[in-house]
Write a protein that holds these residues in place. Structure first.
Motif, PDB file in Angstrom:
ATOM      1  N   ASP A   1       0.844  -1.205   0.000  1.00  0.00           N
ATOM      2  CA  ASP A   1       0.000   0.000   0.000  1.00  0.00           C
ATOM      3  C   ASP A   1       0.875   1.250   0.000  1.00  0.00           C
TER       4      ASP A   1
ATOM      5  N   LYS B   1       2.652   4.517  -1.024  1.00  0.00           N
ATOM      6  CA  LYS B   1       2.364   5.605  -1.962  1.00  0.00           C
ATOM      7  C   LYS B   1       3.301   6.762  -1.700  1.00  0.00           C
TER       8      LYS B   1
ATOM      9  N   LEU C   1       3.293  10.986  -1.623  1.00  0.00           N
ATOM     10  CA  LEU C   1       2.391  12.153  -1.677  1.00  0.00           C
ATOM     11  C   LEU C   1       3.028  13.216  -2.572  1.00  0.00           C
TER      12      LEU C   1
ATOM     13  N   THR D   1      -5.198  18.049 -11.391  1.00  0.00           N
ATOM     14  CA  THR D   1      -5.492  16.625 -11.280  1.00  0.00           C
ATOM     15  C   THR D   1      -5.836  16.045 -12.647  1.00  0.00           C
TER      16      THR D   1
ATOM     17  N   GLU E   1      -3.817   6.309  -8.927  1.00  0.00           N
ATOM     18  CA  GLU E   1      -4.089   6.320  -7.479  1.00  0.00           C
ATOM     19  C   GLU E   1      -3.388   5.183  -6.743  1.00  0.00           C
TER      20      GLU E   1
ATOM     21  N   ASP F   1      -0.811   9.911  -3.826  1.00  0.00           N
ATOM     22  CA  ASP F   1      -1.834  10.739  -3.208  1.00  0.00           C
ATOM     23  C   ASP F   1      -1.505  12.156  -3.659  1.00  0.00           C
TER      24      ASP F   1
ATOM     25  N   ALA G   1      -1.919  16.410  -2.963  1.00  0.00           N
ATOM     26  CA  ALA G   1      -2.302  17.486  -2.045  1.00  0.00           C
ATOM     27  C   ALA G   1      -1.906  18.802  -2.720  1.00  0.00           C
TER      28      ALA G   1
ATOM     29  N   ASP H   1      -6.158  18.365   6.985  1.00  0.00           N
ATOM     30  CA  ASP H   1      -5.279  18.239   5.821  1.00  0.00           C
ATOM     31  C   ASP H   1      -3.872  17.780   6.192  1.00  0.00           C
TER      32      ASP H   1
ATOM     33  N   LYS I   1       1.158  10.191   6.011  1.00  0.00           N
ATOM     34  CA  LYS I   1       0.417   8.955   6.277  1.00  0.00           C
ATOM     35  C   LYS I   1       1.444   7.832   6.465  1.00  0.00           C
TER      36      LYS I   1
ATOM     37  N   TYR J   1       3.431   6.157   3.558  1.00  0.00           N
ATOM     38  CA  TYR J   1       4.402   6.884   2.739  1.00  0.00           C
ATOM     39  C   TYR J   1       5.839   6.496   3.090  1.00  0.00           C
TER      40      TYR J   1
END
Ligand code: GDP
Ligand code: MG
Length: 723
Positions: free
Chosen positions: A192, A194, A196, A218, A240, A244, A246, A278, A282, A285
């Motif tokens: 999982d 990712k 950011l 995006t 995705e 992620d 931001a 916000d 996570k 990461y």
């Protein structure tokens, strides 16, 4: 107006390493693509602790878009910024700084935190310059993605919606290297992980809302993603799955400085305030490399990237984990060895002193030593690759337990020794009201239970095997039990023999003194009766022995043989004692005196004439002498010989049956050995109680004495006549 340049940034332009106290950045990878070895020392000096977490953030974007300026404002770092006056470029390469604190709206959160943020500033090329520097751009992107959790993509508001030139190329590069790094991992495992992508939109005017800008970005990112040339096996992976997104907008730094500063603080909130909606970090990461291993990991990654090798992240992470976990484990073991030395010497001291031991405390100390070693290791190692960490932890645990086993051995030996002696004492001091067998059973039960309980305390929660100690104890107790049973039976046998000796002495003495033709029948009968009476307590009605140790015990059988042998020996001794020449003479003499000195009514006889004297003398002498053959040969009145059921002439048997213990040692089936044959010469025939020579000697003495009596008496008669 030109932004004043911080003094420190001058230093960063010329030196690749300046101590952290100066809050200066360090050049991690220089313009010649060399990795800076002193980064370890730099990180060490920043106070990034082993217990605190650390986050890694990198910035990426075209030259002179205000990246360094942003980082310095946001993270209070001192990356070099372009000198507005001279338009001098900062040195190319990747720069690193540990944030001393993040600018944010809440002043209390602005200071140093446990969780350090490591910031990397990538100084790339000017969008206009191309060629060999694209290579660096790509390598820097690979490096940033392999090592960091958040990638800040810095761009002007005016660049949003325009995907030509440097930005387009940059984003594409990021997507491509990301696929090469994490594509395979995504397919192989359900990772999982990712990255950011934090788009920071600079010189935001406010005309277009942040939401609208985000939507445009995006949409365009997805467009770029779709247009990528993806390897067939990775084609189904979506944007995705890897990223992620931001967004954050900043006002124009030069025209709206106050707004810029507060926008930066709002961004800072998103880095430090975990409760912020916000909040940016996570758990998925991070790369599971604690800061102690990070420089090794970073250097190794860079080596692979720079030599154009495939960068296999899991392999890199495992490599670092192996080395670091090994280091941590051996450091922890070294530490443990000091504790071990103390515990070991305590155990040795305990063996020398007689003080009773508290096994609860000892056991706790052993458990604590084991746990201490593991938790020392855990502090640093648990953050590395979990398989490597757990595997190495098991090895450490085994190594620690193997050491502790030496201490357990010492205590187990002490415990065994004290249990054995207590067991022995309990048996010897037992009250007479309970049988030995019951006492053994009861003592065994409680001592073995106590022993097992203490051993369990020593076993470091069952992790050190102790069964062999219990087995050894059982064997030792068994030995004592056997010895105690033998001692018990021996005591009973000796008690019997003592009583038998006393009783036999008086029985044999009385039978011999009133010797007759039935003497041997009487001795036999009295011998048998005495045995029956004296052994009644250890024999049941059918003649089977039972000494309270179980009738099936081999000791019982040996004891019964010992009793038989020793009883005969006792009888023989009694007979020998009372058939001595002197005793036989006395018996004869008593007989003679009886007949010669007293009449039928028991009154003293007075001889008035010599004829009467002579006939009485001859009768008394003959009657007395008749006793001798009767006593000399052990023949029963039915003509059978009275003789032992055992061979009393064998010195082997004499030695064997000295005690129950010696009989047991000699063994039931043992044979007489050669050395005993010398005994044959002295062999005595039991039924020949008095030898022919001895009989003659006794008779001669008897005749001499009685003749003297006769002469004296006769002389007295003659004298009285002549008066
Ligand atoms: P970098 O090359 O991306 O790291 O850019 P620098 O931080 O070195 O800044 C390049 C130039 O942009 C400097 O002269 C800064 O004064 C200027 N600059 C910094 N921040 C901003 C900003 O928010 N807006 C504008 N317009 N200029 C900025
Ligand atoms: Mg810069």
């Amino acid at each position: 107006p030109a932004e004043p340049v911080a003094d420190q940034s001058e230093a960063s332009l010329t030196s690749s390493y300046v101590p952290i106290e100066n809050l200066t950045a360090i050049q991690l990878i220089d313009e010649h693509k060399q990795f800076n070895e002193s980064v370890l020392e730099y990180i060490g000096g920043t106070g990034v602790s082993a217990t605190g977490e650390h986050r890694i953030v990198a910035v990426f974007g075209s030259q002179s878009t205000g990246k360094s300026t942003l980082l310095n404002h946001l993270f209070n770092t001192n990356f070099g910024v372009m000198d507005e006056a001279s338009r001098q470029q900062t040195t190319k390469g990747i720069w690193l700084a540990v944030s001393p604190g993040v600018s944010c709206t809440d002043e209390r959160k602005a200071g140093p935190t446990d969780d350090k943020i490591v910031v990397m500033d990538v100084e790339g090329t000017d969008g206009t310059e191309r060629g060999e520097d694209q290579d660096f751009e790509r390598k820097a992107a690979l490096f940033a993605l392999a090592t960091s959790e958040v990638l800040i993509v810095n761009l002007w508001e005016t660049q949003v919606g325009w995907y030509q030139g440097a930005n387009m190329g940059l984003i594409k590069t990021v997507f491509e290297v990301n696929l090469s790094l994490f594509g395979r991992i995504k397919l192989d495992s359900a990772s999982d992980h990712k990255v950011l992508l934090l788009f920071v939109i600079r010189d935001h005017t406010g005309v277009t809302s942040k939401e609208s800008l985000s939507a445009t970005l995006t949409r365009d990112l997805l467009k770029i993603w779709d247009s990528l040339n993806k390897p067939a096996e990775l084609a189904q992976l979506r944007f995705e799955d890897f990223f992620d997104l931001a967004f954050h907008t900043l006002s124009h730094k030069i025209f709206q400085n106050d707004a810029f500063v507060s926008d930066v603080k709002l961004l800072g909130d998103r880095f430090v305030d975990t409760k912020n909606l916000d909040y940016l970090f996570k758990p998925n990461y991070c790369h599971n490399i604690p800061i102690e291993g990070w420089t090794m990991y970073a250097e190794s990654c860079w080596e692979q990237i720079d030599s154009n090798k495939d960068l296999d992240l899991p392999t890199q992470q495992i490599m670092v984990a192996r080395i670091k976990c090994e280091e941590l484990a051996s450091a922890s073991f070294t530490e443990f060895e000091q504790t071990y030395a103390i515990l070991y010497s305590e155990a040795q001291k305990a063996s020398e002193s007689q003080v009773p031991l508290n096994y609860v405390h000892i056991g706790q100390a052993l458990v604590a030593a084991h746990l201490g070693a593991l938790s020392d290791y855990d502090i640093g190692a648990s953050k590395y690759n979990q398989d490597v960490y757990t595997h190495r932890r098991e090895l450490l645990s085994e190594k620690v337990l193997a050491k502790l086993q030496n201490i357990v051995l010492l205590y187990a030996e002490l415990l065994t020794a004290s249990t054995v002696s207590e067991f022995e004492a309990a048996l010897t001091k037992r009250t007479k009201s309970i049988t030995l067998v019951d006492a053994i059973e009861a003592a065994k039960k409680s001592f073995v239970a106590d022993y097992k309980r203490d051993l369990e305390l020593l076993s470091v929660e069952g992790q050190i095997p102790t069964d062999s100690y219990t087995e050894r104890l059982q064997a030792e107790l068994q030995k004592i039990e056997g010895e105690q049973k033998i001692a018990e039976v021996n005591a009973l046998v000796n008690k019997y023999l003592r009583k038998l000796q006393t009783s036999l002495n008086s029985a044999v003495q009385s039978e011999i003194s009133k010797a007759s033709e039935e003497t041997w029948d009487n001795i036999k009968e009295r011998y048998e009766n005495l045995q029956k009476t004296l052994l009644s307590k250890v024999r049941n009605s059918d003649g089977k022995y039972d000494f309270g140790i179980g009738s099936e015990s081999p000791v019982t059988e040996i004891a019964s043989q010992t009793i038989e042998y020793k009883s005969w020996e006792t009888l023989l001794a009694a007979i020998a004692k009372f058939t001595s020449k002197e005793n036989l003479f006395n018996v004869l003499k008593d007989r003679f005196d009886e007949k010669f000195g007293y009449d039928a009514n028991g009154n003293p006889r007075v001889y008035l004439n010599t004829t009467e004297l002579e006939s009485s003398f001859v009768a008394a002498k003959n009657a007395a002498a008749l006793v001798l053959p009767n006593l000399s040969t052990a023949i029963l009145s039915d003509g059978n010989k009275f003789q032992p059921t055992v061979n009393l002439n064998s010195s082997f048997l004499r030695r064997k049956f000295e005690s129950v213990a010696s009989a047991l040692k000699a063994g039931a089936g043992a044979q007489e050995d050669e050395s005993d044959s010398e005994d044959e010469e002295n062999e005595r025939n039991f039924i020949e109680v008095v030898s022919e020579d001895d009989q003659q000697e006794v008779l001669r003495k008897f005749k001499r004495e009685t003749d003297a009596i006769f002469v004296a008496r006769k002389g007295a008669i003659v004298q009285s006549r002549t008066q």
